[in-house]
Design an enzyme around this catalytic site. Sequence first.
Site, PDB file in Angstrom:
ATOM      1  N   CYS A  89      -3.466 -16.636 -14.652  1.00 27.01           N
ATOM      2  CA  CYS A  89      -4.412 -15.331 -15.116  1.00 27.01           C
ATOM      3  C   CYS A  89      -4.175 -15.381 -17.074  1.00 27.01           C
ATOM      4  O   CYS A  89      -5.023 -15.125 -17.865  1.00 27.01           O
ATOM      5  CB  CYS A  89      -4.009 -14.201 -15.012  1.00 27.01           C
ATOM      6  SG  CYS A  89      -4.599 -13.817 -13.197  1.00 27.01           S
ATOM      7  N   HIS A 119      -7.318  -9.605 -20.598  1.00 23.87           N
ATOM      8  CA  HIS A 119      -7.255 -10.181 -19.870  1.00 23.87           C
ATOM      9  C   HIS A 119      -7.559  -8.777 -18.432  1.00 23.87           C
ATOM     10  O   HIS A 119      -6.684  -7.657 -18.194  1.00 23.87           O
ATOM     11  CB  HIS A 119      -5.109 -10.460 -18.907  1.00 23.87           C
ATOM     12  CG  HIS A 119      -6.056 -10.941 -17.319  1.00 23.87           C
ATOM     13  ND1 HIS A 119      -6.837 -11.514 -16.956  1.00 23.87           N
ATOM     14  CD2 HIS A 119      -4.935 -10.453 -16.429  1.00 23.87           C
ATOM     15  CE1 HIS A 119      -6.629 -12.058 -15.734  1.00 23.87           C
ATOM     16  NE2 HIS A 119      -5.819 -11.454 -15.677  1.00 23.87           N
ATOM     17  N   ASN A 126     -11.546  -9.743 -11.317  1.00 24.89           N
ATOM     18  CA  ASN A 126     -10.661 -10.578 -12.015  1.00 24.89           C
ATOM     19  C   ASN A 126     -10.962 -11.816 -11.507  1.00 24.89           C
ATOM     20  O   ASN A 126     -11.131 -12.616 -11.116  1.00 24.89           O
ATOM     21  CB  ASN A 126      -9.105 -10.191 -11.159  1.00 24.89           C
ATOM     22  CG  ASN A 126      -7.501 -10.979 -12.347  1.00 24.89           C
ATOM     23  OD1 ASN A 126      -7.881 -12.195 -12.594  1.00 24.89           O
ATOM     24  ND2 ASN A 126      -6.791 -10.679 -12.075  1.00 24.89           N
TER      25      ASN A 126
HETATM   26  O1  UT7 Z   1      -3.930 -11.002 -12.593  1.00 23.87           O
HETATM   27  C1  UT7 Z   1      -3.131 -10.984 -12.244  1.00 23.87           C
HETATM   28  C2  UT7 Z   1      -1.995 -10.466 -12.270  1.00 23.87           C
HETATM   29  N1  UT7 Z   1      -2.986  -9.338 -11.422  1.00 23.87           N
HETATM   30  C3  UT7 Z   1      -2.776  -8.273 -11.089  1.00 23.87           C
HETATM   31  O2  UT7 Z   1      -1.848  -7.365 -12.343  1.00 23.87           O
HETATM   32  C4  UT7 Z   1      -3.147  -7.467 -10.149  1.00 23.87           C
HETATM   33  C5  UT7 Z   1      -2.034  -5.851  -9.781  1.00 23.87           C
HETATM   34  N2  UT7 Z   1      -1.708  -5.088  -8.869  1.00 23.87           N
HETATM   35  C6  UT7 Z   1      -2.929  -3.768  -8.536  1.00 23.87           C
HETATM   36  O3  UT7 Z   1      -3.895  -4.231  -9.291  1.00 23.87           O
HETATM   37  C7  UT7 Z   1      -2.398  -3.331  -7.763  1.00 23.87           C
HETATM   38  O4  UT7 Z   1      -1.198  -3.176  -7.335  1.00 23.87           O
HETATM   39  C8  UT7 Z   1      -3.436  -3.376  -6.725  1.00 23.87           C
HETATM   40  C9  UT7 Z   1      -4.809  -3.577  -6.887  1.00 23.87           C
HETATM   41  C10 UT7 Z   1      -3.530  -4.537  -6.343  1.00 23.87           C
HETATM   42  C11 UT7 Z   1      -2.976  -2.797  -5.645  1.00 23.87           C
HETATM   43  O5  UT7 Z   1      -3.418  -1.141  -5.629  1.00 23.87           O
HETATM   44  P1  UT7 Z   1      -2.305  -0.343  -5.280  1.00 23.87           P
HETATM   45  O6  UT7 Z   1      -2.431   1.326  -5.845  1.00 23.87           O
HETATM   46  O7  UT7 Z   1      -0.651  -0.435  -6.282  1.00 23.87           O
HETATM   47  O8  UT7 Z   1      -2.063  -0.251  -3.518  1.00 23.87           O
HETATM   48  P2  UT7 Z   1      -1.109  -0.716  -3.262  1.00 23.87           P
HETATM   49  O9  UT7 Z   1      -0.760  -1.925  -3.097  1.00 23.87           O
HETATM   50  O10 UT7 Z   1       0.211   0.656  -3.053  1.00 23.87           O
HETATM   51  O11 UT7 Z   1      -1.628   0.098  -1.383  1.00 23.87           O
HETATM   52  C12 UT7 Z   1      -1.846   1.108  -1.370  1.00 23.87           C
HETATM   53  C13 UT7 Z   1      -2.685   1.149   0.023  1.00 23.87           C
HETATM   54  C14 UT7 Z   1      -1.702   0.707   1.372  1.00 23.87           C
HETATM   55  O12 UT7 Z   1      -1.867   1.131   2.401  1.00 23.87           O
HETATM   56  P3  UT7 Z   1      -0.671   2.292   2.270  1.00 23.87           P
HETATM   57  O13 UT7 Z   1       0.296   1.213   3.060  1.00 23.87           O
HETATM   58  O14 UT7 Z   1      -0.220   3.203   1.428  1.00 23.87           O
HETATM   59  O15 UT7 Z   1      -1.554   3.185   3.687  1.00 23.87           O
HETATM   60  C15 UT7 Z   1      -2.788  -0.313   1.118  1.00 23.87           C
HETATM   61  O16 UT7 Z   1      -2.868  -1.092   2.604  1.00 23.87           O
HETATM   62  O17 UT7 Z   1      -4.157   0.950  -0.068  1.00 23.87           O
HETATM   63  C16 UT7 Z   1      -4.191  -0.006   0.533  1.00 23.87           C
HETATM   64  N3  UT7 Z   1      -4.839  -1.495   0.605  1.00 23.87           N
HETATM   65  C17 UT7 Z   1      -6.532  -0.945   0.407  1.00 23.87           C
HETATM   66  N4  UT7 Z   1      -7.036  -0.023   0.616  1.00 23.87           N
HETATM   67  C18 UT7 Z   1      -8.204   0.034   0.847  1.00 23.87           C
HETATM   68  C19 UT7 Z   1      -5.256  -1.882   0.467  1.00 23.87           C
HETATM   69  N5  UT7 Z   1      -6.262  -2.532  -0.471  1.00 23.87           N
HETATM   70  C20 UT7 Z   1      -7.009  -2.016  -0.114  1.00 23.87           C
HETATM   71  C21 UT7 Z   1      -8.295  -2.246  -0.066  1.00 23.87           C
HETATM   72  N6  UT7 Z   1      -9.486  -0.941   0.120  1.00 23.87           N
HETATM   73  N7  UT7 Z   1      -9.286  -3.091  -0.476  1.00 23.87           N
END
Ligand code: UT7
Length: 325
Positions: free
Chosen positions: A115, A252, A282
């Site tokens: 990225c 980004h 992204n």
């Molecule tokens: O470009 C390169 C750099 N990349 C980034 O900067 C990405 C950085 N990370 C992020 O943007 C975020 O961490 C994400 C958008 C990927 C995830 O958001 P988050 O607030 O960190 O969520 P999480 O991974 O902590 O997941 C929270 C919950 C989980 O469920 P439980 O364990 O709390 O029951 C996940 O299983 O959300 C669940 N989950 C989803 N639910 C519905 C994960 N993906 C999804 C989804 N739809 N697509």
Amino acid sequence: MTKSRCVVAGSGHYLPARVLTNDELSRTIDTSDAWIRQRTGIAERRIAAEGETTSDMAVIAAERALAAAGLKATDIDIVVVATSTPDNTFPAAAVSVQAKLGITAGAAYDLQAVCSGFVFALANTDAMLKAGQGQRALVIGSETFSRILDWTDRSTCVLFGDGAGAVVMECLDAGDNPQDRGILSAHLRSDGRYRDKLYVDGGPSSTGTVGHLRMEGREVFKHAVARIEDVIEAAFDATGMTADDLDWFVPHQANIRIIDATAKRFGIPDHKVIKTVDKQGNTSAASIPMALSEAAADGRIKQGQVLLLEAMGGGFTWGSVIMRW
Ligand code: UT7
């Protein structure tokens, strides 16, 4: 002493026609439009057509950038494509772009910093041109992440999209550059200890397959906020500028929460932040050049204005550039 600077002479971008909405995704995986919007700011993304490659998209973006600059493809000495999704393992996507544009002189190569690829490519090209490797370069970010996503993994497949953006960079001597346009600072960083936090689980010398993107999202998020802050501080220290000197912040486009947190941390008002993540997701190395091209084309970014670019991605890699457009 005459000081040469590399300025943006034109920009262009290309988005594939196919729009994939959150609602469509929610019909095939356990997700919802509300979750995706709230956690990422993404409403939809574009997906390359069958047979449409990274170099195909790069060529269209490059042709548009050349037209905006009023230049011909044969005016170009260096073609750099920032990509993690080249058409083939080798040769570089950049040589396909070079050939499709009818360029037979100079150099063409890919640069892979995920990225952060466009920020790395901009800094690299600036140094190459200043070192006398040519007068003008095409710096392109082009990605087909749709081809390396695991479409059953809801934690990653909702985040990414396809597209390409390009700028023409031209080296000017001080006398031809009264506004002191060009790249004013570039800070690039990598830390390979974190390479398994965001990676593709395949490759030519490991599995012999292309593989799929894997990410520990929460971990990457945490690092992104801190590391972006580090390179923005470095950019301000090097230029003596502050957020007040910026006309535009062009980050980004990974997640609206990262963008908003960074802008807030540095006191950059929302009306100075270019955001495309809602419509594009992204797009890795393509996100910044697409945002630049879109905002230049609609008249927001104007010649002589000061821009701060930043990115963070797999590796980890991260970096910032301050430039006068
Ligand atoms: O470009 C390169 C750099 N990349 C980034 O900067 C990405 C950085 N990370 C992020 O943007 C975020 O961490 C994400 C958008 C990927 C995830 O958001 P988050 O607030 O960190 O969520 P999480 O991974 O902590 O997941 C929270 C919950 C989980 O469920 P439980 O364990 O709390 O029951 C996940 O299983 O959300 C669940 N989950 C989803 N639910 C519905 C994960 N993906 C999804 C989804 N739809 N697509």
